[in-house]
Design an enzyme around this catalytic site. Sequence first.
Site, PDB file in Angstrom:
ATOM      1  N   SER A 299       0.826  -1.205   0.000  1.00 49.72           N
ATOM      2  CA  SER A 299       0.000   0.000   0.000  1.00 49.72           C
ATOM      3  C   SER A 299       0.856   1.249   0.000  1.00 49.72           C
ATOM      4  O   SER A 299       1.942   1.272   0.561  1.00 49.72           O
ATOM      5  CB  SER A 299      -0.914   0.028   1.221  1.00 49.72           C
ATOM      6  OG  SER A 299      -1.610   1.263   1.254  1.00 49.72           O
ATOM      7  N   LYS A 354      -4.490  -6.889   3.137  1.00 46.84           N
ATOM      8  CA  LYS A 354      -4.485  -5.717   2.238  1.00 46.84           C
ATOM      9  C   LYS A 354      -5.906  -5.409   1.759  1.00 46.84           C
ATOM     10  O   LYS A 354      -6.296  -4.252   1.612  1.00 46.84           O
ATOM     11  CB  LYS A 354      -3.548  -5.966   1.041  1.00 46.84           C
ATOM     12  CG  LYS A 354      -3.582  -4.850  -0.013  1.00 46.84           C
ATOM     13  CD  LYS A 354      -3.168  -3.515   0.567  1.00 46.84           C
ATOM     14  CE  LYS A 354      -3.023  -2.349  -0.347  1.00 46.84           C
ATOM     15  NZ  LYS A 354      -3.833  -2.108  -1.473  1.00 46.84           N
ATOM     16  N   HIS A 357      -7.513  -3.648   4.472  1.00 48.29           N
ATOM     17  CA  HIS A 357      -6.940  -2.290   4.476  1.00 48.29           C
ATOM     18  C   HIS A 357      -7.732  -1.427   3.485  1.00 48.29           C
ATOM     19  O   HIS A 357      -8.142  -0.305   3.793  1.00 48.29           O
ATOM     20  CB  HIS A 357      -5.456  -2.365   4.071  1.00 48.29           C
ATOM     21  CG  HIS A 357      -4.844  -1.046   3.699  1.00 48.29           C
ATOM     22  ND1 HIS A 357      -5.112  -0.418   2.494  1.00 48.29           N
ATOM     23  CD2 HIS A 357      -4.003  -0.221   4.358  1.00 48.29           C
ATOM     24  CE1 HIS A 357      -4.460   0.724   2.445  1.00 48.29           C
ATOM     25  NE2 HIS A 357      -3.772   0.867   3.565  1.00 48.29           N
ATOM     26  N   ASN A 358      -7.943  -1.960   2.301  1.00 46.57           N
ATOM     27  CA  ASN A 358      -8.660  -1.183   1.287  1.00 46.57           C
ATOM     28  C   ASN A 358     -10.110  -0.944   1.677  1.00 46.57           C
ATOM     29  O   ASN A 358     -10.669   0.109   1.398  1.00 46.57           O
ATOM     30  CB  ASN A 358      -8.579  -1.882  -0.072  1.00 46.57           C
ATOM     31  CG  ASN A 358      -7.231  -1.654  -0.726  1.00 46.57           C
ATOM     32  OD1 ASN A 358      -6.248  -1.394  -0.041  1.00 46.57           O
ATOM     33  ND2 ASN A 358      -7.172  -1.760  -2.033  1.00 46.57           N
ATOM     34  N   GLU A 361     -10.078   1.750   3.994  1.00 48.98           N
ATOM     35  CA  GLU A 361      -9.789   2.939   3.164  1.00 48.98           C
ATOM     36  C   GLU A 361     -11.083   3.464   2.506  1.00 48.98           C
ATOM     37  O   GLU A 361     -11.341   4.667   2.511  1.00 48.98           O
ATOM     38  CB  GLU A 361      -8.767   2.517   2.100  1.00 48.98           C
ATOM     39  CG  GLU A 361      -8.436   3.506   1.018  1.00 48.98           C
ATOM     40  CD  GLU A 361      -7.512   2.846  -0.032  1.00 48.98           C
ATOM     41  OE1 GLU A 361      -6.409   2.390   0.325  1.00 48.98           O
ATOM     42  OE2 GLU A 361      -7.914   2.782  -1.215  1.00 48.98           O
TER      43      GLU A 361
HETATM   44  C1  6PG Z   1      -3.198   1.455  -1.631  1.00 48.34           C
HETATM   45  C2  6PG Z   1      -4.447   1.624  -2.428  1.00 48.34           C
HETATM   46  C3  6PG Z   1      -4.257   1.000  -3.772  1.00 48.34           C
HETATM   47  C4  6PG Z   1      -5.242   1.460  -4.813  1.00 48.34           C
HETATM   48  C5  6PG Z   1      -6.619   0.929  -4.573  1.00 48.34           C
HETATM   49  C6  6PG Z   1      -7.690   1.764  -5.217  1.00 48.34           C
HETATM   50  O1  6PG Z   1      -3.306   0.914  -0.548  1.00 48.34           O
HETATM   51  O2  6PG Z   1      -2.157   1.864  -2.100  1.00 48.34           O
HETATM   52  O3  6PG Z   1      -5.502   1.018  -1.793  1.00 48.34           O
HETATM   53  O4  6PG Z   1      -4.221  -0.374  -3.588  1.00 48.34           O
HETATM   54  O5  6PG Z   1      -5.250   2.832  -4.903  1.00 48.34           O
HETATM   55  O6  6PG Z   1      -6.647  -0.343  -5.128  1.00 48.34           O
HETATM   56  O7  6PG Z   1      -8.795   1.005  -5.139  1.00 48.34           O
HETATM   57  P1  6PG Z   1     -10.145   1.418  -5.838  1.00 48.34           P
HETATM   58  O8  6PG Z   1      -9.824   1.708  -7.268  1.00 48.34           O
HETATM   59  O9  6PG Z   1     -10.999   0.227  -5.665  1.00 48.34           O
HETATM   60  O10 6PG Z   1     -10.612   2.630  -5.118  1.00 48.34           O
END
Ligand code: 6PG
Length: 634
Positions: A299, A354, A357-358, A361
């Site tokens: 990430s 991960k 994590h997303n 996010e």
């Molecule tokens: C990270 C982000 C990265 C990416 C996402 C965006 O941790 O660096 O999460 O993995 O920006 O995959 O995800 P979406 O396109 O689903 O918002």
Amino acid sequence: MIKNKTSKVIFVMGVSGAGKTSIGQLLAKNLHVDFIDADDHHPTSNIEKMSAGIPLTDEDRLPWLDNLHQIAKNHLNIGGVITCSALKEKYRDRLSRSIQDEIVWIYLKGSYDLIYKRMQNRNHHFMDAAMLKSQFETLEEPKDAIEIDIVDAPEIIVEKIINEIMMKAEIGVIGMGVMGKSLSRNLARNDFKVALYNRHVVGKEENIAIDFKQAYPELNQAQAFDDLQKFIQALERPRKVIVMVNAGAAIDAVLKSLLENLEAGDIVIDAGNSHYKETNRRIQLLQDNGLYFIGTGVSGGEKGALEGPSIMPSGDKLAYQKIQKYLENIAAKDDNGRPCCTYVGEQGSGHFVKMIHNGIEYAEMQLLAECNSILKHQGLSNEAIADIFEDWMKDLGSYLLGITVDILRKKDGDVYLLDRIMDKAANKGTGKWATSCIAESGVAATMIPAALFARYLSFFKEQRQMAAAHFSIQNKSSEERKVAKEELKNAYQFSRIINHHQGFSLIKSVSDQNEWKVNLSEIARIWTEGCIIKSDFMKSLANTSKDENPILFSEPWSSILKKSHKDIQNVVIKNVTNQLHVPCLMEALNYFHGIKIADGSANLIQAQRDYFGAHTYQLKGDESGKKYHTKWSD
Ligand code: 6PG
């Protein structure tokens, strides 16, 4: 220009007369490392035997090999050249046990005739034909050594050896997209010798890796390829290959060609956003072929990958240890200087973590979008909202809040860029996977789905426009629309606590279900820097969540929830009357109400299930767990 610097221990092997000593000495001199002649390290008993002309047995050689093994270990980080005939594979195995990856074998290869002729020409060195013959009979040619033909002069041979050692890349990266490029530069900046590969697609992807290498000075020492076989040949063994291509079919296609080219013991690292169940499958596939597959969450986006991402690797632990130094070196560092990289656990647990994590996010982003829309609805300008968020940074600092301030202030000519951006949120799939996983796991982590569905709803722009025209919204006075800033800030903090509580509870539950033993405070620690959800809150979690007490019941979060409960209630009530769409704020409150009801409404659900489906129910206070069924109607 290749630097003559290696921290490897180099074993130079071959039959007597192949030139081990002179080559070994010259090699050590050129590399500025110690030279060790194995013959000087026999135990006294062996020396006595040899002086008496008694040949050594395999058993006699064991203490001698162990001495050399220890000498090799002592030279592990400083480098050294050890010359040793090591004719049998079992001798070499004993010498290299547990340090296989830190040593290089050079096999000086020559024909019987050539060596015999050379021996005869040498003063003070005599070996009869029978002795040389027996050496050749004993010799088991090594499979994993760098083979050097001894026909050339020693200087040329040494140059060839140095080139071979120096030219070999320690690690390779496949896929020169945004993330692959950043990771490659990060590895090179950390002084790792890296090989780069991007496929060759005529007219579409040509010379990608080669052009990329030329564009960045830190890639001077890197080797770039668009030929997979050459890329593989450039890697030292066991080969370590980071695959940084799109998740899904692209990974499988790369794996298929890698399986045709790699060998047992090699390690493939998938650093993309793959689904953890796919990672489980790929681990098995590679294991069936004698290879290792490490799935790792990474990430931090493009900048993080270049300057230090948060890294979440999982899979075979021994294989992980062979790539640990690369990942730890390129990772972000926490406040104590420790790498934001930790071995998460078996199987695809790294990609699972991960994915969550997303999910966290998604909800964090949605909360900020909701706060922004609430403040905007009150008539505040982008600059005014940015000022408020900037103020929140003082005690609720986070990467996402920080970038939101920048975004709000960004202008495109005279207008704010944000106001020009289409309000349709896209997604690449991790939020969807997290939501399916939540449904499967049986954990009520409700904010991630709420954030995902908010994105889905945003996508129906035309339908929303129609509905906006069709269902009128009663306009309120600006006073009625007003939400107190302090209340909103507290509601935001309240929701973040619930979001993190849900995310970490989900990790714990799925980890327990899979027996991964994921260490939650380690996960919080590696999320304190480098990743998208890094925040001051995460730093406190890393320091406080060691006992794995759910965040809901841990201090100071528990008290904050109690204190700001009224504020989030007021914010939600206000926004319901204002008809704003604030699903994550509402869901945080809703969840809180759901979790703190000791006696809920599910008794009726159980009765209904039993009524129409005889699904049975249990009785309050009946500890036996007995199931009851009632004939509810005639
Ligand atoms: C990270 C982000 C990265 C990416 C996402 C965006 O941790 O660096 O999460 O993995 O920006 O995959 O995800 P979406 O396109 O689903 O918002």
